[in-house]
Design a protein around this motif. Structure first.
Motif, PDB file in Angstrom:
ATOM      1  N   ALA A  90     -28.461 -35.431  10.536  1.00  0.00           N
ATOM      2  CA  ALA A  90     -29.558 -34.651  11.285  1.00  0.00           C
ATOM      3  C   ALA A  90     -29.962 -35.418  12.445  1.00  0.00           C
ATOM      4  CB  ALA A  90     -30.779 -34.317  10.378  1.00  0.00           C
ATOM      5  N   ALA A 122     -34.361 -39.104  12.977  1.00  0.00           N
ATOM      6  CA  ALA A 122     -34.494 -38.285  11.569  1.00  0.00           C
ATOM      7  C   ALA A 122     -35.372 -39.548  10.438  1.00  0.00           C
ATOM      8  CB  ALA A 122     -33.162 -37.831  10.896  1.00  0.00           C
ATOM      9  N   VAL A 131     -35.184 -31.322   8.799  1.00  0.00           N
ATOM     10  CA  VAL A 131     -33.909 -31.349   8.545  1.00  0.00           C
ATOM     11  C   VAL A 131     -33.271 -30.290   7.840  1.00  0.00           C
ATOM     12  CG1 VAL A 131     -32.283 -32.733   7.230  1.00  0.00           C
ATOM     13  CG2 VAL A 131     -34.046 -33.958   8.613  1.00  0.00           C
TER      14      VAL A 131
END
Length: 307
Positions: free
Chosen positions: A120, A64, A111
């Motif tokens: 996430a 992420a 996200v």
């Protein structure tokens, strides 16, 4: 890693910046989840099945961070500067444990609202594997699904996704994990172990309609499933050909560019149907320590490396 070995084989290195091609996006990674599959890549378990053609090899399948750049023709409505999560199919230096990575546009999604990058990063690989397992089994609302390894990331997502689709779920747990698994939504919890199939049959004498084998017990859990039932496995096991069981090995790379599937998982997080669990965050330089902790067992949720 520059060789196969224990956690100490992980070390910080500089690798060339990946070129951005058509249909691709560049992500500035802030978080990368640590999964058991990463440890198997590191120690050479996968070397015969999927030979490593070059070192350094960068493990990691979940990231992420911030969308930094969008290539020509990339099919995405996400804009540079937005926070995204993505699934990575590692090849050579192309793996999740790196601060800059190029991915197909279909491999990322926003996200979830209100969720940090570390949380996430725990969703894409295990969430998509769970989604794929349920899609392959194709059970209908009201049918019964058994889940082994239910306290783990894959198993936990299977439980929650199954409940959101109207399935009855029987799941296994150690005594100390029983409340966790109930909180995830399991209707029935049985004690985990080598005799888990017998324990499931005690609760459902006719057998369950489907089984997601997150604990990788393979043949040992097949007796829990009724004749003609469905089984999803995560390490390539294809069954014994008996009783008409439909055994489907699930490989998440089949969904690695299924943006709509990943984005649907985002929506389910936002609705509270999926719970993201972070055990601890560690700086990327402590990747070896993260692998040691994971291999020692008992980690609930995901360890996450931060950049």
């Amino acid at each position: 890693m520059t060789e196969f070995g224990g956690p100490e084989a992980l070390r910080l290195v500089d690798v060339p910046r990946e070129p951005l091609g058509p249909g691709q996006v560049r992500v500035r990674v802030t978080a990368a989840a640590v999964n058991p599959t990463d440890t198997y890549a590191r120690n050479g378990t996968y070397a015969q099945r999927d030979p490593v053609k070059e070192f350094p090899y960068v493990p990691g399948m979940d990231v992420a961070g911030v969308l930094a750049e969008i290539g020509d023709g990339a099919d995405t409505d996400i804009h540079a500067g937005e926070h995204v999560m993505g699934i990575v199919v590692p090849t050579g230096a192309h793996g999740g444990y790196r601060e800059d990575i190029v991915l197909p546009a279909g491999s990322i999604a926003r996200v979830p609202d209100g969720v940090g990058d570390a949380a996430a990063a725990t969703l894409p690989m295990n969430g998509l594997t769970a989604r794929l397992a349920l899609d392959r089994m194709a059970l209908q609302p009201g049918q019964v699904l058994a889940v082994t390894g239910a306290a783990g990331a894959f198993g936990g997502y299977v439980v929650q996704l199954a409940k959101s689709e109207g399935l009855t779920v029987v799941a296994d747990a150690k005594a100390e994990d029983e409340q966790l698994v109930r909180d995830l939504g399991a209707d029935v919890v049985v004690r985990r172990g080598e005799d888990v199939a017998d324990r499931i049959r005690e609760q459902f004498p006719d057998g369950v309609d489907g089984l997601a084998d997150g604990s990788v017990q393979d043949a040992a859990v097949l007796p829990a499933v009724k004749d003609g039932g469905a089984v999803a496995t995560v390490r390539g096991y294809r069954g014994d050909g008996q009783r008409g069981l439909r055994v489907s090995p699930v490989m998440v790379r089949d969904y690695a560019e299924e943006h709509a599937k990943l984005d649907r998982l985002r929506e389910q997080v936002e609705k509270g149907e999926i719970t993201l669990r972070v055990a601890q965050t560690l700086p990327a330089a402590q990747a070896a320590e993260a692998h040691r902790r994971l291999e020692a067992g008992g980690v609930r949720g995901r360890l996450v490396l931060t950049f």
